[in-house]
Motif scaffolding. Structure first.
Motif, PDB file in Angstrom:
ATOM      1  N   VAL A 115       0.843  -1.187   0.000  1.00  0.00           N
ATOM      2  CA  VAL A 115       0.000   0.000   0.000  1.00  0.00           C
ATOM      3  C   VAL A 115       0.884   1.245   0.000  1.00  0.00           C
ATOM      4  O   VAL A 115       1.768   1.392   0.844  1.00  0.00           O
ATOM      5  N   SER A 116       0.659   2.126  -0.958  1.00  0.00           N
ATOM      6  CA  SER A 116       1.409   3.374  -1.029  1.00  0.00           C
ATOM      7  C   SER A 116       1.043   4.269   0.151  1.00  0.00           C
ATOM      8  O   SER A 116      -0.134   4.453   0.467  1.00  0.00           O
ATOM      9  N   ALA A 117       2.059   4.839   0.805  1.00  0.00           N
ATOM     10  CA  ALA A 117       1.808   5.745   1.924  1.00  0.00           C
ATOM     11  C   ALA A 117       1.002   6.959   1.468  1.00  0.00           C
ATOM     12  O   ALA A 117       0.109   7.434   2.180  1.00  0.00           O
ATOM     13  N   ASN A 118       1.296   7.469   0.278  1.00  0.00           N
ATOM     14  CA  ASN A 118       0.554   8.621  -0.236  1.00  0.00           C
ATOM     15  C   ASN A 118      -0.909   8.279  -0.505  1.00  0.00           C
ATOM     16  O   ASN A 118      -1.813   9.073  -0.234  1.00  0.00           O
ATOM     17  N   GLY A 135      -8.566   8.863  -9.873  1.00  0.00           N
ATOM     18  CA  GLY A 135      -7.355   8.151 -10.246  1.00  0.00           C
ATOM     19  C   GLY A 135      -7.686   6.893 -11.010  1.00  0.00           C
ATOM     20  O   GLY A 135      -8.699   6.826 -11.725  1.00  0.00           O
ATOM     21  N   MET A 136      -6.851   5.867 -10.809  1.00  0.00           N
ATOM     22  CA  MET A 136      -7.003   4.623 -11.537  1.00  0.00           C
ATOM     23  C   MET A 136      -7.054   3.456 -10.554  1.00  0.00           C
ATOM     24  O   MET A 136      -6.434   3.494  -9.484  1.00  0.00           O
ATOM     25  N   TRP A 162      -6.186  -4.794   3.026  1.00  0.00           N
ATOM     26  CA  TRP A 162      -6.996  -3.605   3.311  1.00  0.00           C
ATOM     27  C   TRP A 162      -7.714  -3.108   2.060  1.00  0.00           C
ATOM     28  O   TRP A 162      -7.147  -3.105   0.963  1.00  0.00           O
ATOM     29  N   HIS A 163      -8.959  -2.693   2.257  1.00  0.00           N
ATOM     30  CA  HIS A 163      -9.789  -2.122   1.198  1.00  0.00           C
ATOM     31  C   HIS A 163     -10.310  -0.764   1.653  1.00  0.00           C
ATOM     32  O   HIS A 163     -10.325  -0.466   2.851  1.00  0.00           O
ATOM     33  N   ARG A 181      -4.026  -1.672  -5.032  1.00  0.00           N
ATOM     34  CA  ARG A 181      -4.258  -1.577  -6.483  1.00  0.00           C
ATOM     35  C   ARG A 181      -4.772  -0.205  -6.895  1.00  0.00           C
ATOM     36  O   ARG A 181      -5.160   0.006  -8.037  1.00  0.00           O
ATOM     37  N   LEU A 182      -4.746   0.721  -5.965  1.00  0.00           N
ATOM     38  CA  LEU A 182      -5.352   2.031  -6.190  1.00  0.00           C
ATOM     39  C   LEU A 182      -4.285   3.104  -6.341  1.00  0.00           C
ATOM     40  O   LEU A 182      -3.298   3.129  -5.606  1.00  0.00           O
TER      41      LEU A 182
END
Length: 280
Positions: A115-118, A135-136, A162-163, A181-182
């Motif tokens: 998971v990206s921190a941003n 976003g994508m 996590w979702h 994936r976000l």
């Protein structure tokens, strides 16, 4: 009693209860305080709850008496095991206070983050502010990332990842998106008219039992693992969940698999067909 001091006393009591012994050095290492100052904590605890801890001069520490009863900690197995799990799963165990200490524990890791921190920061801030994101998102139902306009409402841990639960204005529906994936950023768009999320607001009760293929002693053992209760002489595990979380529950406990692969089974055999979902 100040909050920080109460936290130290709770930790002291829990360690003494579950491990049978606690020294001032353990608290010093845990809370980064000098040993002399911690003597006041032990003195206070023993004055508040006399007869709970004895000082062992040979071991130079405190042990629970035969009459010991938890006064600050809950004394539940879940509390201590939860602390152990928190320590085991921490990417920086030194930041998780107090455990495992002399206790030995290990865990089987889940996915290694991703998971990206941003992304997480933008999602959590959007939930708090009631704002949107664009976003994508890469779903497993389509081969390429798709554009999304999300209005996040909550974070959901499915038991293995996590979702974010959000209203997707681009699709006109409430959905769950896997955080890893976000790729999103804040949007200045005005919020759309968001309909009620009925699958979030409505609760459904899942009823499971030990699989019928087990012997009675095996069923009793499984019932103990899941803290099942007897209903008309039969073991049952009743769990009330938000409707949108039910598919994750079924997947996590293998209740959407063939009966031959299940340790526990659904009382209603058609329940998984009605409430399962295609993984995305």
């Amino acid at each position: 009693m100040r909050g920080a001091q109460r936290q130290r006393l709770r930790f002291m009591e829990s360690v003494a209860y579950w491990e049978g012994f606690v020294r001032r050095q353990r608290l010093s290492d845990t809370f980064n305080l000098n040993i002399e100052g911690l003597s006041r904590d032990f003195t206070l605890y023993r004055s508040l709850y006399p007869g709970n801890l004895n000082y062992d001069t040979s071991r130079k520490g405190y042990e629970p008496t035969a009459q010991f009863k938890p006064q600050i900690a809950s004394g539940s197995a879940e509390e201590y095991l939860g602390l152990l799990r928190l320590h085991c799963e921490a990417t920086a165990p030194e930041l998780v206070q107090g455990l495992p200490g002399p206790m030995v524990a290990a865990h089987v890791p889940l996915q290694a983050g991703g998971v990206s921190a941003n992304t997480l920061k933008d999602v959590t801030r959007a939930i708090v502010a009631g704002s949107g994101l664009t976003g994508m998102y890469q779903s497993m139902r389509v081969p390429k990332p798709e554009p999304v306009e999300l209005w996040p409402a909550a974070l959901v841990f499915s038991g293995y990842r996590w979702h974010v639960r959000a209203y997707d204005a681009s699709k006109g529906m409430h959905r769950d998106c896997v955080l890893a994936r976000l790729s999103v950023k804040p949007t200045s768009n005005e919020p759309p008219e968001i309909p009620p999320d009925q699958a979030w607001e409505r609760n459904i009760t899942v009823i499971a039992r030990p699989s019928s293929r087990w012997s009675d002693p095996q069923k009793n053992a499984i019932a103990a693992e899941y803290a099942m209760q007897k209903h008309r002489g039969k073991w049952q595990w009743k769990v009330s969940l938000r409707e949108c979380l039910v598919p994750y529950f079924l997947y996590l406990h293998r209740l959407d698999r063939p009966i031959s692969q299940q340790r526990i089974e659904l009382v209603d055999p058609d329940f998984a067909k009605r409430h399962g979902f295609a993984d995305e």
